[in-house]
Design an enzyme around this catalytic site. Structure first.
Site, mmCIF file in Angstrom:
data_model
loop_
_atom_site.group_PDB
_atom_site.id
_atom_site.type_symbol
_atom_site.label_atom_id
_atom_site.label_comp_id
_atom_site.label_asym_id
_atom_site.label_seq_id
_atom_site.Cartn_x
_atom_site.Cartn_y
_atom_site.Cartn_z
ATOM 1 C CE1 TYR A 143 -58.932 -2.334 -58.261
ATOM 2 C CE2 TYR A 143 -57.668 -0.293 -58.904
ATOM 3 C CZ TYR A 143 -57.734 -1.156 -58.069
ATOM 4 O OH TYR A 143 -57.198 -1.112 -56.866
ATOM 5 C CE LYS A 194 -52.040 -15.392 -53.718
ATOM 6 N NZ LYS A 194 -50.779 -15.517 -52.627
ATOM 7 C CG ASP A 226 -48.579 -13.747 -50.997
ATOM 8 O OD1 ASP A 226 -47.811 -13.675 -52.092
ATOM 9 O OD2 ASP A 226 -48.995 -15.031 -50.593
ATOM 10 C CG ASP A 250 -54.870 1.356 -55.989
ATOM 11 O OD1 ASP A 250 -54.235 2.145 -55.378
ATOM 12 O OD2 ASP A 250 -56.233 1.230 -56.067
ATOM 13 C CG ASP A 254 -51.816 4.034 -51.444
ATOM 14 O OD1 ASP A 254 -50.824 4.641 -52.579
ATOM 15 O OD2 ASP A 254 -52.584 3.930 -51.030
#
Ligand code: NAD
Length: 363
Positions: A143, A194, A226, A250, A254
């Site tokens: 980001y 990852k 994942d 992020d 959620d």
């Protein structure tokens, strides 16, 4: 707590001002019950600030946020500002606040209140007693990485790009937060990466493993993002503290929030600098703004986190959680968590009910 404790209020857009109003009600009760002297001052942020000052994070707002012991934010954004220049969008204020205040750690609990187990879309056994804390890195990663942008190549092809970058120090400081907080919980950290595809997160895994030598009393497991996304809906109770990067955090936080039934129930704390910023995890919910429909509990619970992490009073957090649990146990629900046989209330009444519970408490 220092005598002159300053709380900067940033209500923002949409339902932000409505839910912050309920949180202020709670803070005022605590103030009088505990004999505190809190200085609360409100400043514009997001779209509301853009309208009056032409910028989502005006200098005066940023200054007030920096000078406060803690910042309480509602939410920013809305359809009205979706087509303005990217740098002036309301959401840019969040990134600006986080980086200017040095808030590199975002703590997001996903806790299922007993009275709300039935609000989850998952089976009772899967979520009953669930209590996860996602520790998300907040001021680095993709980001913020440079270079980033959209460019046109010599042959006329356009391409967009962002950069995923983490320094060793950035990884260490967020991992330290996760290990420290795990020690106060169930002593287990899952570090999510990852590493099989992204070198940067392979490095993340290496640094976390190395730091873990200082925290051998805490169990550490690594998991690919994942797989974590799958495990969160398959068997979420295997997690205690989930440590991860800015972008993975992020998304995963959620997902974790949905295990609890409603986005309107979840608070968050952003810490790491000299103060902290507290906000519900939901957005400005333009679809229900101004209709007395918003659930204020996430913001009220954020006040609890504010007392715990910035105002040095963990007991207040417990009182607020107990007051919320008591109101839910009596059957009161806002629309987002409503179910058969319960009593539906609006934003203001929900705030009043929690306030009454706190008033009645022997503090
Ligand atoms: P949202 O969280 O605002 O809303 C998603 C859904 O959840 C909507 O149906 C909404 O009505 C419902 N909802 C959210 N909070 C609720 C509450 N307290 N009580 C009851 N229902 C609630 O997400 P979105 O619709 O994707 O985004 C709307 C705007 O908010 C966008 O401009 C977005 O950029 C912004 N946003 C801001 C923040 C923030 O300020 N931290 C976070 C996320 C999104």
């Amino acid at each position: 707590m220092s005598e002159n404790t300053k709380i900067t209020l940033l209500p923002g857009d949409g339902i932000g001002p409505e839910v912050v109003r309920q949180a202020v009600k709670i803070i005022k009760i605590l103030e009088s019950k505990l004999g505190l002297e809190l200085e609360m001052q409100e400043y514009p942020v997001g779209g509301a600030a853009y309208e009056v000052e032409g910028h989502p994070l005006p200098e005066t707002t940023l200054k007030a946020a920096k000078e406060a012991n803690a910042v309480l934010l509602g939410a920013v954004g809305g359809p009205k500002w979706e087509s303005i220049d990217f740098a002036l969008r309301p959401e840019r204020a969040l990134l600006g606040l986080r980086s200017s205040l040095g808030l590199f750690a975002n703590l997001r609990p996903a806790k299922v209140f007993d009275a709300l187990v039935e609000a989850s879309t998952l089976k009772f056994d899967v979520v009953n007693g669930l209590d996860i804390l996602v520790v998300r890195e907040l001021t680095g990663g993709i980001y913020f990485g440079k270079p980033a942008g959209v460019e046109t190549l010599e042959d006329g092809t356009r391409r967009g790009f962002n950069t995923l970058v983490y320094t060793e120090d950035e990884i260490k400081r967020i991992a330290r937060v996760a290990f420290d907080v795990a020690r106060k919980r169930n002593n287990k950290v899952h570090s999510i990466d990852k590493a099989n595809v992204l070198q940067c997160t392979g490095f993340w895994r290496e640094v976390v493993t190395d730091l873990h030598k200082e925290y051998s009393d805490v169990t550490l497991e690594h998991m690919y993002v994942d797989n974590c996304a799958m495990q969160l809906v398959r068997n979420p109770k295997q997690f205690d503290v989930v440590l991860t990067t800015n972008m993975f955090g992020d998304i995963l936080s959620d997902e974790a929030s949905m295990l609890t039934g409603s986005i309107g129930m979840l608070p968050s704390a952003s810490v790491g600098g000299s103060n902290g910023m507290y906000e519900p995890i939901h957005g400005s919910a333009p679809d229900i703004a101004g209709q007395d429909k918003a659930n204020p509990l996430a913001t009220i619970l954020s006040v609890g986190m504010m007392f715990k992490y910035s105002l040095d009073n963990e007991q207040v957090n417990t009182w607020i959680e107990e007051a919320v649990e008591a109101v839910l146990a009596k059957g009161y629900r806002t629309g987002d968590i409503m179910s058969d046989g319960k009593k539906q209330v609006g934003t203001v009444q929900m705030g009043d009910l929690v306030a009454e519970e706190l008033e009645a408490k022997q503090c």
